[in-house]
Design a protein around this motif. Structure first.
Motif, short mmCIF file in Angstrom:
data_model
loop_
_atom_site.label_atom_id
_atom_site.label_comp_id
_atom_site.label_asym_id
_atom_site.label_seq_id
_atom_site.Cartn_x
_atom_site.Cartn_y
_atom_site.Cartn_z
N GLN A 287 -13.98 27.24 15.19
CA GLN A 287 -13.99 26.74 16.67
C GLN A 287 -13.27 25.58 17.04
OE1 GLN A 287 -15.45 28.95 18.65
NE2 GLN A 287 -16.31 30.29 17.27
N PHE A 288 -12.38 25.35 16.26
CA PHE A 288 -11.36 24.03 16.59
C PHE A 288 -12.09 22.92 16.50
CE2 PHE A 288 -10.65 27.24 20.28
CZ PHE A 288 -10.03 28.21 19.35
N ASN A 289 -13.30 22.51 17.13
CA ASN A 289 -13.99 21.61 17.19
C ASN A 289 -13.11 20.08 17.59
OD1 ASN A 289 -16.03 22.88 16.65
ND2 ASN A 289 -16.13 22.32 14.49
N LEU A 290 -12.10 20.45 18.57
CA LEU A 290 -11.42 19.11 19.13
C LEU A 290 -12.50 18.46 19.79
CD1 LEU A 290 -8.23 20.64 20.37
CD2 LEU A 290 -8.48 19.41 18.24
N PHE A 291 -12.19 16.94 19.96
CA PHE A 291 -13.13 16.12 20.65
C PHE A 291 -13.06 16.26 22.14
CE2 PHE A 291 -12.50 14.11 16.46
CZ PHE A 291 -13.38 14.50 15.98
#
Ligand SMILES: Nc1ncnc2c1ncn2[C@@H]1O[C@H](COP(=O)(O)OP(=O)(O)OP(=O)(O)O)[C@@H](O)[C@H]1O
Ligand SMILES: [Mg+2]
Lengths: 261, 240
Positions: B85-89
């Protein structure tokens, strides 16, 4: 009659002018022989204009805002601490925070204020404003902590995992990644809590802090008007909460738009 | 580089990993395949201790990271991870996403970290997105940024957990390209994926996992063309 008077002397509405109007209707007032507008003027004159009484309300409003502001700061700091404690995973800390929140939310605020005023500070000479800030802050913290806790829980678990997988410590992850996002989610509810807090500081009238409600009460004790002083205080509360609610609405709209950033 | 001895992971009653022994050498590309629920993600997440093993040992670059006193944060700085899910901030710009960890760990000054970030962004073809926010990017772009974010720590190993599974089909290619380039650069990689083409092309070794064990392993050609275990054959028939 009053309106013609106002028109004819509109250029200089000084207190002296108000006093002159008062002198004109004073005899009728004593005789209890006033029409509606004259009655209204009498009430306003006695409860607001005479003796610069309006300054009492404004001073009261000033104290209300001062107490609310510092209580909100104190409540925010303590509320964050409590939220962290509840989510720390350290059982004793979770317990302590849980009990604190349960007790504060499960007892009347008036009782808390009385206990803090007479119980804790009963024998110490200390500014009532400070007592008010402490009492309201202690109360607000319990609600703030729940708002922040649910904000933190609303942040996706993947955010913590991404932070930790970069080698950030639990605290760094909380501070740099989770907290900013939680705060943004919680901001509208926190502002609401602040608006509530402004109204709830009126409880401090009970410990003789001359905030806005007590200021109205003080005027009533001088004039024996049953309504007018409280209504003047009420209008001032309404102006403040109305402005803040309006700003909050704007903020919420901006946050919603910003969601697509 | 990574040695895994008799690794077990149980979630309460549920036994997800049931004794895994593996050795991953520097520069090796290991691809993990297997049916859903077989424990692939759990295995990968044990390698950087996002999941705490309930039994067995893991050694990374000579230290036992499963030892009670191991410095987990220090270990993770040398192991990059890329999530499905990438999980970028979302609250940080692309640039801040990338530079957050190196700056927080004081490995680089802010200026150095930004220079390095631009270098990496150029490598994945996204230099113009430095000031964008994650939500303004497509899934494929977000995943490429997530890879860059992990690379910014100069890790010795990169772990990928189904990096293309959440992507629209037309974006899978751009992410796989980045991963292939990384492989050519000599990065040690452990990749959980359903992209069998990628496994064949890039993998040095393919592990087939089922029910919490590595049931069969070998070179891509040994697994894809000449699988011995009927479960492996069955799985490959379904996905190929
Ligand atoms: N935190 C957890 N708590 C309880 N059970 C879990 C947890 N994480 C995973 N599991 C269970 O462990 C099993 C293996 O999960 P895992 O995610 O490792 O499988 P997977 O091989 O990666 O599957 P997929 O291909 O669907 O990603 C599943 O049955 C899953 O429900
Ligand atoms: Mg998985």
């Amino acid at each position: 009659m009053l309106s013609t008077l106002m028109l004819s002397s509109a250029q200089a509405a000084s207190v002296n002018q108000f006093d002159q109007w008062w002198l004109l209707i004073k005899d009728k007032a004593i005789a209890g022989d006033l029409n509606f507008w004259e009655n209204l003027y009498k009430e306003i004159y006695q409860n607001v204009l005479f003796n610069n009484r309006w300054q009492n309300y404004l001073r009261g409003l000033g104290i209300t805002l001062e107490v609310s502001f510092f209580a909100a700061l104190f409540g925010l700091a303590l509320g964050m601490l409590l939220a962290m404690m509840r989510l720390s995973g350290v059982k004793p800390l979770e317990k302590i925070a849980g009990i604190y929140i349960g007790v504060i939310r499960g007892t009347p605020m008036l009782l808390q204020v009385l206990i803090i005023n007479f119980g804790l500070f009963g024998s110490i000479a200390i500014d009532r404003v400070i007592i008010g800030v402490i009492a309201c802050g202690i109360n607000s913290a319990a609600y703030v902590s729940e708002i922040i806790r649910s904000g933190i829980l609303s942040v996706d678990k993947g955010q913590t995992e991404a932070g930790r997988s970069l080698g950030l410590s639990p605290w760094q992850t909380m501070r740099l990644i989770i907290f900013p996002q939680a705060l943004k989610t919680a901001l509208p509810a926190l502002c609401n809590e602040f608006i509530t807090l402004i109204k709830e500081t009126s409880i401090l009238a009970y410990i003789a802090l001359t905030e806005l409600t007590k200021a109205g009460d003080y005027i009533r004790s001088k004039t024996y008007s049953a309504f007018t002083p409280y209504i003047v205080s009420g209008i001032l509360y309404l102006i403040v909460t109305g402005v803040l609610t309006h700003l909050l609405g704007k903020l919420e709209r901006r946050l919603r738009q910003g969601d697509n950033r | 580089m990574i040695t895994v001895n008799n690794l077990h992971k149980h979630f309460g009653e549920l036994k997800v990993l049931n004794g895994i022994d593996q050795h991953i050498s520097p520069g090796e590309k290991v691809v993990i395949i297997g049916p859903s629920g077989s424990g692939k993600s759990t295995f990968l997440r044990c390698l950087n201790l996002l999941e705490k093993p309930t039994g067995g040992q893991i050694f990374f670059e000579g230290t036992e990271i499963t030892a009670p006193k191991a410095d987990i944060d220090a270990l993770r700085r040398r192991m990059g991870m890329v999530f499905q899910q990438f999980n970028l901030f979302p609250h940080l710009s692309v640039m801040d996403n990338i530079t957050l960890a190196p700056i927080t760990h004081k490995l680089l000054t802010k200026a150095q970290a930004q220079e390095r970030a631009m270098e990496l962004l150029n490598r994945v073809g996204l230099p113009e997105k430095a000031n964008a926010f994650p939500k303004q990017l497509s899934g494929g772009q977000q995943q490429r940024i997530a890879i860059v974010r992990a690379l910014a720590m100069n890790p010795d190993v990169m772990l990928f957990d189904e990096p293309t599974s959440a992507l629209d089909p037309e974006m899978v290619g751009e992410v796989l390209e980045v991963m292939k380039a990384l492989a050519l650069d000599g990065m040690t990689m452990v990749v959980v994926t359903h992209e069998m083409g990628f496994a064949k092309e890039v993998g040095d070794r393919v592990l087939f996992m089922d029910a919490g064990v590595v049931l069969e392993e070998g070179t891509p050609s040994a697994i894809f063309e000449n699988a011995q275990n009927p479960r492996t054959q069955d799985f490959l028939r379904k996905v190929l």
